[in-house]
Design a protein around this motif. Sequence first.
Motif, PDB file in Angstrom:
ATOM      1  N   LYS A 101     -56.229  28.111   4.445  1.00 47.39           N
ATOM      2  CA  LYS A 101     -56.810  26.982   5.168  1.00 47.39           C
ATOM      3  C   LYS A 101     -57.983  27.450   6.026  1.00 47.39           C
ATOM      4  O   LYS A 101     -59.010  26.783   6.100  1.00 47.39           O
ATOM      5  CB  LYS A 101     -55.740  26.318   6.038  1.00 47.39           C
ATOM      6  N   ILE A 102     -57.808  28.586   6.686  1.00 51.78           N
ATOM      7  CA  ILE A 102     -58.910  29.130   7.492  1.00 51.78           C
ATOM      8  C   ILE A 102     -60.108  29.431   6.612  1.00 51.78           C
ATOM      9  O   ILE A 102     -61.258  29.154   6.972  1.00 51.78           O
ATOM     10  CB  ILE A 102     -58.446  30.381   8.259  1.00 51.78           C
ATOM     11  N   GLU A 103     -59.852  29.974   5.423  1.00 53.80           N
ATOM     12  CA  GLU A 103     -60.954  30.321   4.519  1.00 53.80           C
ATOM     13  C   GLU A 103     -61.695  29.080   4.041  1.00 53.80           C
ATOM     14  O   GLU A 103     -62.900  29.142   3.745  1.00 53.80           O
ATOM     15  CB  GLU A 103     -60.422  31.115   3.327  1.00 53.80           C
ATOM     16  N   ARG A 104     -60.995  27.955   3.987  1.00 48.89           N
ATOM     17  CA  ARG A 104     -61.639  26.692   3.585  1.00 48.89           C
ATOM     18  C   ARG A 104     -62.356  26.024   4.746  1.00 48.89           C
ATOM     19  O   ARG A 104     -62.864  24.902   4.605  1.00 48.89           O
ATOM     20  CB  ARG A 104     -60.593  25.746   2.989  1.00 48.89           C
ATOM     21  N   GLY A 105     -62.410  26.682   5.906  1.00 48.09           N
ATOM     22  CA  GLY A 105     -63.136  26.147   7.043  1.00 48.09           C
ATOM     23  C   GLY A 105     -62.356  25.153   7.872  1.00 48.09           C
ATOM     24  O   GLY A 105     -62.945  24.385   8.635  1.00 48.09           O
ATOM     25  N   GLN A 106     -61.012  25.174   7.765  1.00 49.22           N
ATOM     26  CA  GLN A 106     -60.190  24.217   8.490  1.00 49.22           C
ATOM     27  C   GLN A 106     -59.803  24.710   9.884  1.00 49.22           C
ATOM     28  O   GLN A 106     -58.854  24.201  10.478  1.00 49.22           O
ATOM     29  CB  GLN A 106     -58.937  23.882   7.673  1.00 49.22           C
ATOM     30  N   SER A 107     -60.525  25.692  10.392  1.00 50.98           N
ATOM     31  CA  SER A 107     -60.356  26.140  11.771  1.00 50.98           C
ATOM     32  C   SER A 107     -61.675  25.931  12.496  1.00 50.98           C
ATOM     33  O   SER A 107     -62.729  26.374  12.023  1.00 50.98           O
ATOM     34  CB  SER A 107     -59.959  27.616  11.832  1.00 50.98           C
ATOM     35  N   SER A 108     -61.620  25.250  13.633  1.00 52.40           N
ATOM     36  CA  SER A 108     -62.853  25.006  14.382  1.00 52.40           C
ATOM     37  C   SER A 108     -63.474  26.302  14.884  1.00 52.40           C
ATOM     38  O   SER A 108     -64.683  26.363  15.140  1.00 52.40           O
ATOM     39  CB  SER A 108     -62.564  24.077  15.567  1.00 52.40           C
ATOM     40  N   GLN A 109     -62.658  27.365  15.010  1.00 57.74           N
ATOM     41  CA  GLN A 109     -63.176  28.652  15.473  1.00 57.74           C
ATOM     42  C   GLN A 109     -63.798  29.459  14.341  1.00 57.74           C
ATOM     43  O   GLN A 109     -64.484  30.447  14.601  1.00 57.74           O
ATOM     44  CB  GLN A 109     -62.051  29.453  16.125  1.00 57.74           C
ATOM     45  N   ALA A 110     -63.542  29.067  13.105  1.00 58.24           N
ATOM     46  CA  ALA A 110     -64.127  29.770  11.950  1.00 58.24           C
ATOM     47  C   ALA A 110     -64.516  28.735  10.901  1.00 58.24           C
ATOM     48  O   ALA A 110     -63.951  28.694   9.811  1.00 58.24           O
ATOM     49  CB  ALA A 110     -63.138  30.791  11.382  1.00 58.24           C
ATOM     50  N   PRO A 111     -65.485  27.870  11.206  1.00 58.53           N
ATOM     51  CA  PRO A 111     -65.842  26.778  10.283  1.00 58.53           C
ATOM     52  C   PRO A 111     -66.380  27.259   8.943  1.00 58.53           C
ATOM     53  O   PRO A 111     -66.361  26.497   7.965  1.00 58.53           O
ATOM     54  CB  PRO A 111     -66.893  25.989  11.067  1.00 58.53           C
ATOM     55  N   ASP A 112     -66.851  28.494   8.871  1.00 59.32           N
ATOM     56  CA  ASP A 112     -67.363  29.046   7.619  1.00 59.32           C
ATOM     57  C   ASP A 112     -66.376  29.999   6.956  1.00 59.32           C
ATOM     58  O   ASP A 112     -66.745  30.736   6.037  1.00 59.32           O
ATOM     59  CB  ASP A 112     -68.689  29.778   7.871  1.00 59.32           C
ATOM     60  N   GLY A 113     -65.121  29.975   7.435  1.00 59.45           N
ATOM     61  CA  GLY A 113     -64.155  30.912   6.900  1.00 59.45           C
ATOM     62  C   GLY A 113     -64.336  32.287   7.516  1.00 59.45           C
ATOM     63  O   GLY A 113     -65.130  32.483   8.447  1.00 59.45           O
ATOM     64  N   VAL A 114     -63.617  33.268   6.969  1.00 61.82           N
ATOM     65  CA  VAL A 114     -63.664  34.631   7.505  1.00 61.82           C
ATOM     66  C   VAL A 114     -63.952  35.650   6.415  1.00 61.82           C
ATOM     67  O   VAL A 114     -64.949  36.367   6.452  1.00 61.82           O
ATOM     68  CB  VAL A 114     -62.335  34.980   8.225  1.00 61.82           C
ATOM     69  N   TYR A 115     -63.097  35.726   5.425  1.00 60.64           N
ATOM     70  CA  TYR A 115     -63.178  36.806   4.444  1.00 60.64           C
ATOM     71  C   TYR A 115     -64.434  36.747   3.588  1.00 60.64           C
ATOM     72  O   TYR A 115     -65.102  37.769   3.376  1.00 60.64           O
ATOM     73  CB  TYR A 115     -61.926  36.805   3.567  1.00 60.64           C
TER      74      TYR A 115
END
Length: 227
Positions: free
Chosen positions: A144-158
């Motif tokens: 979910k984070i990788e799909r940009g579903q975190s406001s702190q990582a809108p572009d994902g991480v990996y």
Amino acid sequence: MATRTSVRLDPIARDIALIRDEMLSPAAQGDALAGLAREVIGEAQETNRRALGYAPDYDLFVDGGRRATLDGLKPSSVVLAEFHLLLDVIEWVDAQLILHSPVKTERYARSHQWFADNVAFDDPTNPPPAESYIVLNSQPYARKIERGQSSQAPDGVYEAVAVLARRRFGNIAYVGFTYRSFPGGAVGDWAQTASAQALGQRIRKGRAGLRQDWLTRQPAIYIDPGR
């Protein structure tokens, strides 16, 4: 495959230097060899500096033993400098993953897991020799984070870190973004829950093994020093 790039003193260049100075004493010939070795290592450092923007550290070996200096060489000594190039890639990627991680609970930032040839290791500052390296996150919400579903990582991480690493270290190793199944850690525990199994049956029909693979597939960065 070694995790470092080596520079060995060219034996032909060494022999030419020693033939030129054959009238010197053995100690003087050793000093001449040391001077030649320093010149070759310095050239390698400058090449690395131009390519990377900095001069990486290196380990010095003489006749198979680690040395701190080039003092006291013999005319027949074999000099080897091993530059910490791949180590820099792994350390940099690890630091960037932590830097770009959402920090609401810090659980995600603490869950980056490294593997050397599919064997887990804990210290990215001291990776074991391997043919390839993988880092992934063991939390079930990493996708979910990788799909940009975190406001702190809108572009994902990996994927973002993989792009940055490829731009910086593309001349040292292949660095790519991918997905890998990880049936361990928190994502492995989650995949065994009734809700996860129901999700797998609803979204991924077919054999149970394929559903398990899908449930545990995590964003990952793949590093191959051989490409």
